[in-house]
Design a protein around this motif. Structure first.
Motif, short mmCIF file in Angstrom:
data_model
loop_
_atom_site.label_atom_id
_atom_site.label_comp_id
_atom_site.label_asym_id
_atom_site.label_seq_id
_atom_site.Cartn_x
_atom_site.Cartn_y
_atom_site.Cartn_z
N HIS A 174 0.81 -1.20 0.00
CA HIS A 174 0.00 0.00 0.00
C HIS A 174 0.85 1.27 0.00
CE1 HIS A 174 -3.66 -2.20 0.48
NE2 HIS A 174 -3.28 -2.74 1.60
N THR A 175 1.91 1.27 0.79
CA THR A 175 2.73 2.47 0.91
C THR A 175 3.35 2.85 -0.42
OG1 THR A 175 3.21 1.91 3.20
CG2 THR A 175 4.64 3.52 2.17
N SER A 176 3.83 1.87 -1.17
CA SER A 176 4.47 2.19 -2.45
C SER A 176 3.46 2.75 -3.44
CB SER A 176 5.18 0.96 -3.02
OG SER A 176 4.26 -0.09 -3.25
N MET A 177 2.22 2.26 -3.42
CA MET A 177 1.20 2.79 -4.32
C MET A 177 0.82 4.22 -3.91
SD MET A 177 -1.26 -0.41 -5.22
CE MET A 177 -2.18 0.55 -6.39
N ARG A 178 0.74 4.45 -2.61
CA ARG A 178 0.42 5.81 -2.14
C ARG A 178 1.52 6.77 -2.55
NH1 ARG A 178 -1.91 4.76 3.98
NH2 ARG A 178 -3.78 3.70 3.29
N ASP A 179 2.76 6.36 -2.36
CA ASP A 179 3.89 7.22 -2.75
C ASP A 179 3.88 7.48 -4.24
OD1 ASP A 179 4.68 7.43 -0.14
OD2 ASP A 179 6.45 6.16 -0.33
N GLU A 180 3.58 6.47 -5.03
CA GLU A 180 3.52 6.64 -6.49
C GLU A 180 2.44 7.65 -6.86
OE1 GLU A 180 4.48 6.41 -10.43
OE2 GLU A 180 5.62 5.61 -8.73
#
Length: 174
Positions: free
Chosen positions: A1-7
């Motif tokens: 989830h964190t990587s998608m939010r950052d993207e």
């Protein structure tokens, strides 16, 4: 989830960085505000640098205002509890317009079988139930606030709202 939010935040930064199209730029900043109200980027992402650069460099007053609001939201979100719900549509619409969210609070009827009265308050997306209770109490002129509280109710149930919940999260749960 964190990587998608950052993207997602990186794509918004790309969309808003030196964007010459005012409408497109403002829409990007609206999306940035909505995302920041829903979740924060991870600590290693330097979104605040992008916000500060935008405030310093943009000639567009609306974008400058939105970037300033993004800075405030980020600071407030860092100490606020995480969102429990997806923002309701009214919150998204009002944030995009940089306006507070109108909420009608129903009061118990003054007489048995009477119609409940409503009190309208304006809330921001981070406002807690405790803060909303203060607004309602002030608006109706309550002097003895200890016995007053906000409840979620429908035809079948009634439940006290936790003081620390966000008003918009309560609205989302409906």
């Amino acid at each position: 989830h964190t990587s998608m939010r950052d993207e997602l935040f990186l794509q918004i930064c790309k969309q808003t960085h030196l964007n010459p199209r005012q409408t497109s730029n403002a829409r990007g900043w609206s999306l940035m505000l909505i995302c920041l109200l829903s979740f924060l980027p991870s600590k290693h992402l330097r979104i605040m640098d992008h916000i500060d650069r935008t405030i310093a460099a943009t000639p567009q007053a609306k974008v400058k205002e939105m970037a300033g609001l993004a800075k405030i939201i980020m600071a407030m979100q860092e100490s606020a509890p995480a969102r429990a719900e997806v923002p309701p549509a009214i919150e998204v619409e009002q944030v995009a317009k940089l306006e507070l969210i109108p909420v009608e609070v129903k009061l118990p009827p003054l007489t048995r079988g009477g119609e409940p009265e409503g009190v309208k308050i304006l809330v921001d997306p981070l406002m807690t139930i405790a803060e909303a209770e203060l607004l309602v109490a002030k608006k109706v002129g309550l002097r003895f606030r200890v016995a007053f509280g906000l409840y979620e109710a429908n035809a079948k149930t009634m439940e006290a709202c936790l003081d620390t919940r966000r008003v918009c999260d309560v609205m989302s749960s409906w």
